[in-house]
Design a protein around this motif. Structure first.
Motif: not given
Length: 60
Positions: A12-13, A17-21, A41-42, A47-50
Protein backbone atom coordinates in the motif's frame (compact mmCIF):
# COMPACT_ATOMS: atom_id res chain seq x y z
CA UNK A 1 20.20 -21.13 -13.94
CA UNK A 2 17.36 -18.70 -13.25
CA UNK A 3 15.27 -19.27 -10.16
CA UNK A 4 11.58 -18.60 -10.01
CA UNK A 5 10.48 -16.22 -7.30
CA UNK A 6 6.90 -15.74 -6.18
CA UNK A 7 5.18 -12.52 -7.19
CA UNK A 8 5.20 -10.00 -4.38
CA UNK A 9 2.01 -8.33 -3.28
CA UNK A 10 1.74 -4.63 -4.00
CA UNK A 11 2.49 -2.72 -0.82
CA UNK A 12 0.00 0.00 0.00
CA UNK A 13 1.40 3.38 -0.99
CA UNK A 14 -0.37 5.20 1.87
CA UNK A 15 0.82 3.10 4.82
CA UNK A 16 3.96 1.48 3.28
CA UNK A 17 2.95 -1.94 4.61
CA UNK A 18 2.27 -0.85 8.21
CA UNK A 19 -1.55 -0.82 8.18
CA UNK A 20 -2.29 -0.77 11.92
CA UNK A 21 -0.56 1.54 14.38
CA UNK A 22 -0.96 2.25 18.09
CA UNK A 23 -0.99 5.87 19.25
CA UNK A 24 -0.45 6.75 22.90
CA UNK A 25 -2.72 9.38 24.42
CA UNK A 26 -0.28 10.35 27.16
CA UNK A 27 -2.66 9.21 29.90
CA UNK A 28 -2.32 6.17 32.14
CA UNK A 29 -4.83 3.63 33.46
CA UNK A 30 -5.31 2.85 37.14
CA UNK A 31 -2.89 -0.07 36.70
CA UNK A 32 -0.18 2.23 35.30
CA UNK A 33 -0.44 1.18 31.67
CA UNK A 34 -0.54 3.82 28.94
CA UNK A 35 -3.83 4.31 27.11
CA UNK A 36 -3.52 3.70 23.39
CA UNK A 37 -5.70 4.16 20.33
CA UNK A 38 -5.40 1.97 17.25
CA UNK A 39 -5.64 3.41 13.75
CA UNK A 40 -5.96 1.43 10.53
CA UNK A 41 -5.17 2.51 6.98
CA UNK A 42 -8.30 3.53 5.10
CA UNK A 43 -6.88 2.70 1.68
CA UNK A 44 -6.05 -0.97 2.27
CA UNK A 45 -8.50 -1.54 5.17
CA UNK A 46 -5.75 -2.80 7.46
CA UNK A 47 -4.28 -5.41 5.09
CA UNK A 48 -1.02 -3.66 4.17
CA UNK A 49 -1.26 -4.37 0.46
CA UNK A 50 -3.46 -3.28 -2.39
CA UNK A 51 -5.38 -5.65 -4.59
CA UNK A 52 -6.24 -5.53 -8.25
CA UNK A 53 -9.83 -4.64 -7.37
CA UNK A 54 -8.62 -1.41 -5.82
CA UNK A 55 -6.64 -0.61 -8.95
CA UNK A 56 -9.62 -1.44 -11.15
CA UNK A 57 -11.83 0.92 -9.14
CA UNK A 58 -9.29 3.71 -9.55
CA UNK A 59 -9.61 3.41 -13.33
CA UNK A 60 -6.24 1.88 -14.14
Amino acid sequence: MAQLTPARARICSDCDGFPVVAITTGLRDRDGFRQTLTATCRTCNGHGHTTRAVLARAGR
